[in-house]
Design an enzyme around this catalytic site. Structure first.
Site, PDB file in Angstrom:
ATOM      1  N   ASP A 348      49.400 -12.207 -62.066  1.00  0.00           N
ATOM      2  CA  ASP A 348      49.229 -12.457 -63.494  1.00  0.00           C
ATOM      3  C   ASP A 348      49.336 -11.146 -64.266  1.00  0.00           C
ATOM      4  O   ASP A 348      48.754 -10.122 -63.871  1.00  0.00           O
ATOM      5  CB  ASP A 348      47.854 -13.094 -63.711  1.00  0.00           C
ATOM      6  CG  ASP A 348      47.548 -13.349 -65.165  1.00  0.00           C
ATOM      7  OD1 ASP A 348      48.205 -14.196 -65.772  1.00  0.00           O
ATOM      8  OD2 ASP A 348      46.635 -12.673 -65.694  1.00  0.00           O
ATOM      9  N   GLU A 384      54.475 -11.811 -62.877  1.00  0.00           N
ATOM     10  CA  GLU A 384      54.611 -12.231 -64.259  1.00  0.00           C
ATOM     11  C   GLU A 384      54.931 -10.931 -65.002  1.00  0.00           C
ATOM     12  O   GLU A 384      54.031 -10.104 -65.202  1.00  0.00           O
ATOM     13  CB  GLU A 384      53.322 -12.866 -64.780  1.00  0.00           C
ATOM     14  CG  GLU A 384      53.463 -13.359 -66.208  1.00  0.00           C
ATOM     15  CD  GLU A 384      52.175 -13.934 -66.757  1.00  0.00           C
ATOM     16  OE1 GLU A 384      52.247 -14.883 -67.568  1.00  0.00           O
ATOM     17  OE2 GLU A 384      51.090 -13.438 -66.398  1.00  0.00           O
TER      18      GLU A 384
END
Length: 706
Positions: A348, A384
């Site tokens: 993330d 990401e």
């Protein structure tokens, strides 16, 4: 209790059958107490007097797996200089492999007095916070037949990823026993595994399963942190996702899930959140890292150490410049691979991990450590590729062994199918693996993790049913969530009983799925999209732990499930859709059939696209020929890979378009493999004219070559 000196390594708690060694890092502490709790919650404090290289350690004879514990760390209280030690706060071990209890919000969890952030608060937090738990690492990874756990080790080019939420996947599944719904055991239930195998996916990417915190602000509104991007324990499986109540059994339940998925050929990828923690900004609670060594674990503002650098939008950023913080990340990653047997990670806001100073640096220490690590470097690493800080959008700039969520694929494909102008050229780039993003650094099509929908945003059904977000349930007057969704409601906002609108919506869903699963790169499907799952237009359902976000299996669209399954099987059967190298456009000798490039873009009249055609801002229809003889790769035995030729006809316009099939140089006949709207025949001859319905895809195969 006796306390022996113990060892400084490894960090965390480790039972050996005779007792347990405890070791915790703190560079600024003046004293550290190990706190042991019995079954009634009575606390025994043991001062750790042994310190080596800032690691406080001790060995307690007789302590076994299942023991609940925590730390109290004393030192200077000087928030203005980044020092936030407070021995009245019980702290979770950063290396705890299981977590017991829960958070009870209130003043005792905060190291300062409410309204006076520089004044220390000395209320005891122990009755209000988590307990670390000593675990037993023994686990039988063999199956009933005595076979060891075998990682599927699916190559990227053969992978199809399924992003799923542990609870949302099974909370309403009628075939999963009620006590297992929404749990690790539920994910491994035969009915769920059968669905995944029927779809043909190869990996389950689980949204955060590291121990996370239910936010105080959400609890006050009667909401919950559903997504879980609020980590506090990087080694412990989230305790609310286990059907077992004993923390040690919760660890075993997670391992059983991994073992069962592996037994069925499915990889397990974890969505991990190392960029920040649940302790938030300077007004957040003191649960673990902040009280152990605030400046070592968090990025503090230069010249203003009371406050935190925030590249994540959550209040803090993990301090990847500090060796012990980096060590924790690497130790955690190795643990989940070595002990929990997971197959990869999706990071993330990965750009934050590359910020050693202020700019994102793809040569940062974190990436160097991953590159040389003999364990972590061998699993799937998915970034990401952005964060919320300056210069945080880093798509295409991650190191070669990394793959990336391709947000440009999502945006381009959405724009193409809703009829935005001037998207043909970029649509072609995304369909063929995004060489403009990844080719310059020697990477290959699999660097692109392609997706149209993900947990953040509309579901697929909502993407074709709503023009605007409808986040009223989140309690923020719909101010939250992305306002520019690149969606199209097909004529009516939200639910409709108009047969024409419903037909277009169903066709659009099939168009998106066909584009996704037949594009070069690695496709990722959002859980429930194959069933027609809706969130009623909510595009930011992070706090909706309810039937709004859980999959409703009783209303599943069986026809859509079958359509997705057939697409995945088509992809698996034909390497032309999962090339390991980018197209080059060079002619390929096909023997008696002459030579054609490995890819040819065609106008509806079957002429090759020209520069002027690409520049046309109104183009909505295009064909692409994929040459099965143009695969520059070999199979595992070193033999050349040859596939059938395919012709994909895309029509994103409102009206039907007549496509003239290319002449016999390409193929003598074409067999219909996929159509997102009905066609009148199952086979066509070269040169024949085919009407492709508005907003539909037709996929044809030339059967002569194999």
């Amino acid at each position: 209790m006796e306390l022996w000196p113990g060892r400084q390594h490894p960090l965390g708690s480790h039972a050996d059958g005779n007792g347990t060694n405890f070791a915790v890092f703190s560079g600024g502490a003046q004293a550290v107490d190990l706190c042991l709790f019995d079954a009634e919650g009575t606390e025994t404090r043991l001062p750790l007097t042994e310190v080596d290289a800032y690691v406080w350690h001790g060995y307690v004879p007789g302590v076994e797996a299942g023991q609940h514990y925590g730390y109290r760390v004393d030192g200077p209280w000087d928030p203005a200089n980044g020092l936030r030690f407070n021995p009245s706060k019980l702290l979770l071990d950063p290396y705890a492999r299981a977590v017991g209890g829960d958070i009870r919000w209130g003043q005792p969890l905060y190291a300062y007095e409410f309204g006076q952030p520089l004044t220390r608060n000395d209320k005891d937090s122990a009755p209000h916070t988590y307990r670390s738990v000593v675990t037993d690492e023994q686990f039988d990874w063999t199956d009933a037949d005595g076979h060891d756990d075998v990682r599927p080790d699916t190559p990227y080019f053969q992978s199809v990823i399924y992003e799923a939420h542990v609870k949302g996947l099974t909370a309403l599944h009628p075939d999963v026993p009620e006590h297992q719904r929404g749990t690790y055991a539920g994910v491994a239930h035969p009915a769920v595994v059968a669905h995944l195998k029927n779809l043909g996916v190869t990996a389950v990417e689980l949204m955060p399963v590291h121990q996370f915190v239910q936010d105080d602000s959400l609890a006050a509104k009667g909401l919950r942190n559903y997504w879980g991007y609020n980590t506090i324990g990087f080694f412990a499986p989230h305790n609310e996702y286990a059907s077992a109540t004993d923390p040690c059994d919760q660890v075993r339940e997670f391992k059983e899930m991994v073992k069962e998925l592996h037994r069925n050929g499915l990889e397990v990828i974890l969505d991990v959140v190392y960029n920040h923690t649940a302790e938030g900004n300077h007004l957040g609670p003191t649960v673990s890292f902040r009280g152990i060594d605030n400046g070592a674990y968090y990025r503090l503002m230069d010249g203003d150490k009371e406050h935190y650098l925030d590249y994540t939008g959550t209040g803090n950023s993990f301090n990847v410049r500090e060796p012990h913080a980096l060590q924790l990340i690497m130790d955690s990653l190795r643990y989940w691979v070595s002990e929990m047997h997971v197959d990869g990670f999706r990071f993330d806001l990965a750009a934050t991990l590359a910020r050693e100073f202020y700019d994102v640096d793809k040569l940062s220490t974190f990436f160097e450590m991953v590159q040389q690590d003999p364990v972590v470097s061998r699993v799937k690493l998915i970034a990401e590729p952005w964060d919320l800080g300056p210069g945080g959008y880093q798509m295409g700039n991650f190191p070669p062994q990394w793959t990336e969520w391709n947000g440009k694929f999502r945006d381009t494909v959405r724009d193409f199918w809703r009829g935005e102008p001037a998207t043909l050229g970029e649509f072609a780039s995304r369909l063929t693996g995004s060489s403009d993003l990844y080719g310059h650094s020697g990477r290959r099509p699999v660097a692109s993790i392609n997706f149209v929908t993900a947990h953040d945003g509309f579901t697929l059904a909502d993407l074709v049913s709503y023009n605007d977000k409808h986040n009223e349930a989140n309690g923020e007057d719909s101010r939250d969530g992305e306002a520019h969704n690149r969606s199209w409601n097909c004529g009516v906002e939200g639910p409709s009983d108009d047969a024409g609108i419903l037909a277009v919506r169903a066709r659009q869903q099939r168009n998106f799925l066909t584009t996704l699963l037949l594009s070069q790169g690695v496709p990722m499907i959002l859980h429930g999209d194959e069933l027609g799952r809706t969130q009623n237009g909510n595009n930011n359902a992070y706090n909706q732990d309810s039937a709004l976000t859980w999959i409703n299996w009783d209303t599943a669209d069986s026809q859509l499930i079958d359509f997705v399954s057939r697409l995945v099987r088509l992809r698996a059967a034909h390497p032309v859709f999962r090339r390991r190298r980018f197209f080059n456009g060079h002619p390929v000798d096909r023997g008696d059939d002459g030579a054609l490039p490995d890819i040819v873009w065609l106008r509806p009249d079957s002429a090759a696209m020209t520069g002027a055609d690409w520049d046309s801002g109104f183009g909505r229809s295009i064909g692409v020929f994929l040459n099965g003889a143009g695969l520059p790769e070999c199979d595992a035995q070193g033999r050349a890979v040859v596939d059938d030729c395919f012709l994909l006809l895309f029509n994103a316009g409102d009206n039907a378009v007549d496509f003239t099939l290319p002449d016999g140089e390409y193929a003598q006949r074409w067999v219909v493999e996929v159509h997102t709207d009905g066609v009148s025949a199952s086979e066509f001859a070269s040169g024949e004219m085919v009407s492709v319905t508005g907003r539909s895809v037709l996929v044809l195969r030339a059967p002569e070559r194999n």
